[in-house]
Design a protein around this motif. Sequence first.
Motif, PDB file in Angstrom:
ATOM      1  N   PRO A  31       0.835  -1.207   0.000  1.00 26.35           N
ATOM      2  CA  PRO A  31       0.000   0.000   0.000  1.00 26.35           C
ATOM      3  C   PRO A  31       0.868   1.255   0.000  1.00 26.35           C
ATOM      4  O   PRO A  31       1.830   1.347   0.769  1.00 26.35           O
ATOM      5  N   SER A  32       0.539   2.188  -0.871  1.00 24.75           N
ATOM      6  CA  SER A  32       1.295   3.443  -0.900  1.00 24.75           C
ATOM      7  C   SER A  32       0.330   4.618  -0.997  1.00 24.75           C
ATOM      8  O   SER A  32      -0.115   5.148   0.006  1.00 24.75           O
ATOM      9  N   LYS A  50      -6.214  -9.450   6.764  1.00 21.64           N
ATOM     10  CA  LYS A  50      -5.413 -10.116   7.795  1.00 21.64           C
ATOM     11  C   LYS A  50      -4.005  -9.542   7.867  1.00 21.64           C
ATOM     12  O   LYS A  50      -3.471  -9.322   8.959  1.00 21.64           O
ATOM     13  N   TYR A  51      -3.402  -9.312   6.687  1.00 21.82           N
ATOM     14  CA  TYR A  51      -2.020  -8.852   6.645  1.00 21.82           C
ATOM     15  C   TYR A  51      -1.827  -7.756   5.604  1.00 21.82           C
ATOM     16  O   TYR A  51      -2.512  -7.716   4.576  1.00 21.82           O
ATOM     17  N   ILE A  52      -0.839  -6.896   5.882  1.00 19.81           N
ATOM     18  CA  ILE A  52      -0.239  -6.022   4.879  1.00 19.81           C
ATOM     19  C   ILE A  52       1.146  -6.594   4.617  1.00 19.81           C
ATOM     20  O   ILE A  52       1.935  -6.782   5.563  1.00 19.81           O
ATOM     21  N   ILE A  53       1.443  -6.890   3.363  1.00 18.41           N
ATOM     22  CA  ILE A  53       2.724  -7.488   3.007  1.00 18.41           C
ATOM     23  C   ILE A  53       3.480  -6.518   2.108  1.00 18.41           C
ATOM     24  O   ILE A  53       2.940  -6.041   1.107  1.00 18.41           O
ATOM     25  N   ASN A  54       4.727  -6.215   2.474  1.00 17.64           N
ATOM     26  CA  ASN A  54       5.567  -5.357   1.640  1.00 17.64           C
ATOM     27  C   ASN A  54       6.590  -6.203   0.897  1.00 17.64           C
ATOM     28  O   ASN A  54       7.293  -7.016   1.515  1.00 17.64           O
ATOM     29  N   THR A  55       6.677  -6.015  -0.425  1.00 16.27           N
ATOM     30  CA  THR A  55       7.658  -6.766  -1.204  1.00 16.27           C
ATOM     31  C   THR A  55       9.078  -6.264  -0.966  1.00 16.27           C
ATOM     32  O   THR A  55      10.041  -6.979  -1.216  1.00 16.27           O
ATOM     33  N   HIS A  56       9.213  -5.023  -0.488  1.00 14.40           N
ATOM     34  CA  HIS A  56      10.493  -4.472  -0.054  1.00 14.40           C
ATOM     35  C   HIS A  56      10.221  -3.149   0.647  1.00 14.40           C
ATOM     36  O   HIS A  56       9.079  -2.684   0.686  1.00 14.40           O
ATOM     37  N   HIS A  57      11.276  -2.520   1.183  1.00 12.11           N
ATOM     38  CA  HIS A  57      11.091  -1.405   2.107  1.00 12.11           C
ATOM     39  C   HIS A  57      10.957  -0.036   1.451  1.00 12.11           C
ATOM     40  O   HIS A  57      10.681   0.945   2.141  1.00 12.11           O
ATOM     41  N   HIS A  58      11.149   0.094   0.144  1.00 13.85           N
ATOM     42  CA  HIS A  58      11.145   1.417  -0.481  1.00 13.85           C
ATOM     43  C   HIS A  58       9.824   2.147  -0.238  1.00 13.85           C
ATOM     44  O   HIS A  58       8.757   1.524  -0.219  1.00 13.85           O
ATOM     45  N   PHE A  59       9.918   3.466  -0.079  1.00 12.97           N
ATOM     46  CA  PHE A  59       8.771   4.251   0.386  1.00 12.97           C
ATOM     47  C   PHE A  59       7.554   4.123  -0.521  1.00 12.97           C
ATOM     48  O   PHE A  59       6.415   4.174  -0.053  1.00 12.97           O
ATOM     49  N   ILE A  63       4.556   3.433   2.074  1.00 11.39           N
ATOM     50  CA  ILE A  63       4.149   4.689   2.705  1.00 11.39           C
ATOM     51  C   ILE A  63       2.713   4.651   3.233  1.00 11.39           C
ATOM     52  O   ILE A  63       2.341   5.404   4.128  1.00 11.39           O
ATOM     53  N   GLY A  64       1.918   3.719   2.719  1.00  6.92           N
ATOM     54  CA  GLY A  64       0.537   3.598   3.182  1.00  6.92           C
ATOM     55  C   GLY A  64       0.334   2.610   4.316  1.00  6.92           C
ATOM     56  O   GLY A  64      -0.802   2.393   4.765  1.00  6.92           O
ATOM     57  N   ASN A  65       1.418   2.022   4.823  1.00  9.64           N
ATOM     58  CA  ASN A  65       1.296   0.973   5.845  1.00  9.64           C
ATOM     59  C   ASN A  65       0.502   1.416   7.066  1.00  9.64           C
ATOM     60  O   ASN A  65      -0.460   0.756   7.473  1.00  9.64           O
ATOM     61  N   ASP A  66       0.927   2.521   7.677  1.00 11.12           N
ATOM     62  CA  ASP A  66       0.312   2.931   8.939  1.00 11.12           C
ATOM     63  C   ASP A  66      -1.164   3.261   8.774  1.00 11.12           C
ATOM     64  O   ASP A  66      -1.994   2.891   9.621  1.00 11.12           O
ATOM     65  N   ALA A  67      -1.485   3.948   7.692  1.00 11.32           N
ATOM     66  CA  ALA A  67      -2.894   4.290   7.460  1.00 11.32           C
ATOM     67  C   ALA A  67      -3.734   3.036   7.245  1.00 11.32           C
ATOM     68  O   ALA A  67      -4.864   2.942   7.753  1.00 11.32           O
ATOM     69  N   MET A  68      -3.174   2.048   6.537  1.00  4.96           N
ATOM     70  CA  MET A  68      -3.917   0.810   6.316  1.00  4.96           C
ATOM     71  C   MET A  68      -4.107   0.044   7.625  1.00  4.96           C
ATOM     72  O   MET A  68      -5.167  -0.538   7.865  1.00  4.96           O
ATOM     73  N   VAL A  69      -3.102   0.063   8.480  1.00  5.12           N
ATOM     74  CA  VAL A  69      -3.229  -0.586   9.787  1.00  5.12           C
ATOM     75  C   VAL A  69      -4.324   0.091  10.602  1.00  5.12           C
ATOM     76  O   VAL A  69      -5.151  -0.574  11.244  1.00  5.12           O
ATOM     77  N   ASN A  70      -4.353   1.417  10.572  1.00  8.60           N
ATOM     78  CA  ASN A  70      -5.382   2.153  11.314  1.00  8.60           C
ATOM     79  C   ASN A  70      -6.791   1.780  10.855  1.00  8.60           C
ATOM     80  O   ASN A  70      -7.724   1.691  11.659  1.00  8.60           O
ATOM     81  N   HIS A  71      -6.939   1.567   9.559  1.00 10.71           N
ATOM     82  CA  HIS A  71      -8.261   1.252   9.010  1.00 10.71           C
ATOM     83  C   HIS A  71      -8.634  -0.219   9.169  1.00 10.71           C
ATOM     84  O   HIS A  71      -9.815  -0.546   9.330  1.00 10.71           O
TER      85      HIS A  71
END
Length: 204
Positions: A31-32, A50-59, A63-71
Amino acid sequence: MIVYQLQVGNMQNFTYVLEDEETKESVVIDPSWDLELVLETIKRNDLKVKYIINTHHHFDHTIGNDAMVNHTKSKILQHESSTLKNDVRISDGEKITFGKSELIVIHTPGHSKDSVCLVGDGKIFSGDTLFVGNCGRIDLPGGSAKELYHSLFDILYKLDDDLVLYPGHNYGSSPHSTIGKEKKTNFVLQPRTELEFLDFMGSD
């Protein structure tokens, strides 16, 4: 497994929502931007993330990780070599399950140290390791042409030709492809020695 491929932002990124059809449990990959589009897809299909999965750490993939977790109140999964905040560290060969669906983690360093591809249900989500018609760049911190060579030719090249390829960006002639088609048409995947590949990529 149903795949919702969403082009987001101004860098032609793809965010993916994967739905387990039996249970409606789902995962979100990278998510970005344009999170309202992602959330609308989740809501419209009555999905439980259930999960947010990042294929790698680049922004542009995180960049959308925290907002997706909140929702969604879901957990963030990243490769064990990632330096970013996460809830679960994943490693090569590990299985990620959601509902009755499953993704296998394949560690594919080269574009970055923590790059992974995710394989399941006849599909591969390749992040920035392999694009339709190209591959990820190796000139960013943690990039390595040598590591990318081995990820491409020792791992991805040997996968089932019929695997449907879903890349991290819409940089190619189509939004998805297959491993077999890329082996035939992608100039990056034409057989080369490691030294030839390093020269081809302009790297030592």
